[in-house]
Design an enzyme around this catalytic site. Structure first.
Site: not given
Ligand code: GLN
Length: 190
Positions: A173, A175, A80
């Protein structure tokens, strides 16, 4: 000697990654200093807020150290926000937002839209047997990939799992699930 995998521990869901990695039998440590990074065979960039992680990495003098490890072929797994940090190019970034880079791709931040900030899906991922339960939270997607990038899974017609050599990134995610198969896929790259 078991592998030692660092989890960049500046912000985000560090503990979840440490738990997932430990369950697979590797030594997992939080990384906040270059000396800790020096003891690692590989690195995980967690989910969280990519702008915050990038700023803190600079303050902690870790940003160039991480870039040089990536250039030196250290295996790195980003989830992410971590995917955003591994992207050579980003769209909808904050003004002046920097990444570590490494994967020849363009990633759009928060791409899945406000009204569906969070959602879950079952994905088929190349290299992983059976469906993968994927939790997306204000997730990025991949808009363009260079020729060296393998797309291992898509959602809404966009790549959400990509690999380039020793670098692996997911929009979601893994994790937060008690699954471990994506972390194992990362460890298979050693
Ligand atoms: N939107 C977040 C960002 O720009 C990422 C979101 C996340 O890691 N759940 O870093």
């Amino acid at each position: 000697m078991p592998l030692t995998i660092g989890v960049l521990a500046l912000q985000g869901d560090v503990r979840e990654h440490l738990t997932s990695l430990t369950a697979l039998g590797v030594t997992a440590i939080g990384v906040r200093r270059v000396a800790e990074l020096d003891g690692c065979d590989g690195l995980v960039l967690p989910g969280g807020e990519s702008t915050t992680i990038a700023k803190l990495a600079r303050i902690f003098d870790l940003d160039d150290a991480i870039r040089s490890r990536i250039a030196g072929q250290m295996p790195v797994f980003g989830t992410c926000a971590g995917m955003i940090l591994l992207a050579d190019r980003i769209r909808d970034g904050a003004a002046g937002q920097e990444t570590f880079g490494g994967i020849d791709m363009t990633v759009r931040r928060n791409a899945f839209g406000r009204q569906v900030d969070s959602f879950e899906d079952e994905l088929s991922v190349t290299g992983v047997a059976g469906p993968v339960h994927a939790v997306f939270i204000r997730a990025p997607w991949v808009e363009e990939t260079g020729p060296g990038v393998e797309v291992l899974a898509t959602a809404s017609d966009h790549p959400v799992v990509v690999r380039q050599g020793p670098l692996l990134a997911t929009s979601f995610h893994p994790e937060v699930d008690d699954d471990g198969r994506l972390h194992r896929l990362f460890l298979e790259g050693f």
